[in-house]
Scaffold this active site. Structure first.
Site, PDB file in Angstrom:
ATOM      1  N   TYR A  33      14.307  -5.115  16.732  1.00 17.36           N
ATOM      2  CA  TYR A  33      14.147  -5.064  15.273  1.00 17.36           C
ATOM      3  C   TYR A  33      15.286  -5.821  14.602  1.00 17.36           C
ATOM      4  O   TYR A  33      15.060  -6.631  13.695  1.00 17.36           O
ATOM      5  CB  TYR A  33      14.104  -3.613  14.803  1.00 17.36           C
ATOM      6  CG  TYR A  33      14.022  -3.478  13.294  1.00 17.36           C
ATOM      7  CD1 TYR A  33      12.831  -3.717  12.622  1.00 17.36           C
ATOM      8  CD2 TYR A  33      15.139  -3.106  12.545  1.00 17.36           C
ATOM      9  CE1 TYR A  33      12.748  -3.606  11.244  1.00 17.36           C
ATOM     10  CE2 TYR A  33      15.066  -2.987  11.168  1.00 17.36           C
ATOM     11  CZ  TYR A  33      13.873  -3.240  10.524  1.00 17.36           C
ATOM     12  OH  TYR A  33      13.798  -3.135   9.158  1.00 17.36           O
ATOM     13  N   LYS A  89      15.315  -9.292  12.092  1.00 14.29           N
ATOM     14  CA  LYS A  89      15.963  -9.392  10.788  1.00 14.29           C
ATOM     15  C   LYS A  89      17.051 -10.469  10.777  1.00 14.29           C
ATOM     16  O   LYS A  89      17.282 -11.111   9.748  1.00 14.29           O
ATOM     17  CB  LYS A  89      16.524  -8.023  10.372  1.00 14.29           C
ATOM     18  CG  LYS A  89      15.441  -6.985  10.109  1.00 14.29           C
ATOM     19  CD  LYS A  89      14.419  -7.473   9.071  1.00 14.29           C
ATOM     20  CE  LYS A  89      13.380  -6.419   8.743  1.00 14.29           C
ATOM     21  NZ  LYS A  89      12.405  -6.899   7.724  1.00 14.29           N
ATOM     22  N   SER A  93       0.811  -1.219   0.000  1.00 14.21           N
ATOM     23  CA  SER A  93       0.000   0.000   0.000  1.00 14.21           C
ATOM     24  C   SER A  93       0.842   1.266   0.000  1.00 14.21           C
ATOM     25  O   SER A  93       0.350   2.344  -0.338  1.00 14.21           O
ATOM     26  CB  SER A  93      -0.950   0.006   1.200  1.00 14.21           C
ATOM     27  OG  SER A  93      -0.223  -0.062   2.413  1.00 14.21           O
ATOM     28  N   SER A 151      14.952  -8.202   4.140  1.00 13.17           N
ATOM     29  CA  SER A 151      15.636  -8.163   5.432  1.00 13.17           C
ATOM     30  C   SER A 151      16.081  -6.730   5.685  1.00 13.17           C
ATOM     31  O   SER A 151      15.315  -5.785   5.473  1.00 13.17           O
ATOM     32  CB  SER A 151      16.814  -9.145   5.415  1.00 13.17           C
ATOM     33  OG  SER A 151      17.532  -9.119   6.613  1.00 13.17           O
TER      34      SER A 151
END
Length: 270
Positions: A145, A149, A13, A131
């Site tokens: 975070y 990853k 989006s 990634s």
């Protein structure tokens, strides 16, 4: 991979996913873009939007089945949907960490599991997992975070070993900061511990500066398209800072890399 491939891009989006979807259309692909809320997904010529929340098993299954009903196959899956957060590890509640993993890792797992039966049946396919350079070069105050990853990196390598027997390959794209809402609007961990205020605020300011000066999503999106349609490589890194940072991590001693990272973030050398 043929330019007439059927491509699914999650998180299409806005940002990287939206630009990648547009580029796939330009390459002659039939493109399905997913969005959690179709009302917030502006129309994009050539892209068929499907409502899908990667955090919900039923939503993912229904979305993928609707694409199969319309296109009969899926040749490329781009796992792009994700979220970010800034905060010290100690400040990050288990529930916040779980939310990050639910989107960035388990969301990727849900969509991959939903698509693989069709790819195995057709004996071909490409799975592109987005990634981050933080998946190989962790940064302070982005620990959870970075952890998601790192998980994506390991999952993707294992996946590629397992599915290549079916003519399917998995690959990784490792962008650095990009001028998108994901980076610009990264939330902070809700619990604030005063002892971390100075450094956390320095890092947040550095991230904001990096995003403001970062390139638009087109370079990353172009890398995604090549990773999907071009010759297979396990890791594909966009040109510029992302490529430089991954090379530094691979070839430079840990000490200088550590010092350079702290200097860039405005932290002390200790």
């Amino acid at each position: 991979m043929s330019s007439s491939s059927v491509v699914v891009v999650t998180g299409a989006s806005s940002g990287i996913g939206r630009v990648a979807a547009e580029m796939f259309v330009a390459r002659g692909c039939r493109v399905f873009g997913t969005a959690r809320d179709l009302r917030k997904a502006p129309a994009l010529p050539g892209v068929e939007f499907v409502e899908m929340d990667v955090r919900e098993e039923g939503s993912v299954q229904a979305g993928i089945e609707s694409i199969i009903d319309r296109a009969t196959r899926i040749d490329v899956l781009v796992n792009n949907a994700g979220m970010m957060m800034i905060g010290a590890v100690e400040e990050t509640a288990t529930a916040e960490a779980a939310e990050l993993f639910d989107t960035n890792v388990f969301g990727m797992l849900r969509t991959t599991r939903a698509v693989l039966p069709y790819m195995r049946q057709q004996r071909r396919g490409r799975i592109v997992n987005v990634s981050s350079v933080l998946g190989v070069l962790p940064a302070p105050y982005m620990g959870l975070y970075s952890a998601t990853k790192h998980a994506v990196e390991g999952l993707s390598e294992s996946l590629d070993h397992e599915v290549r027997q079916f003519g399917i390959r998995a690959t990784l794209v490792q962008p650095a900061f990009t001028r998108t809402n994901l980076d610009a609007n990264a939330p902070r961990a809700r619990e604030r511990i005063a002892d971390y205020d100075r450094e956390r605020d320095l890092v947040a300011l550095s991230v904001a500066d990096s995003v403001n000066s970062a390139p638009e999503p087109h370079g990353v999106a172009g890398t995604i398209v090549e990773a999907a349609l071009g010759p297979w490589r396990m890791r594909c890194t966009p040109p510029g800072e992302a490529s430089l940072l991954t090379k530094l991590r691979r070839f430079m001693p840990a000490g200088p890399v550590d010092a350079s990272l702290r200097k860039k973030l405005g932290l002390g050398a200790s």
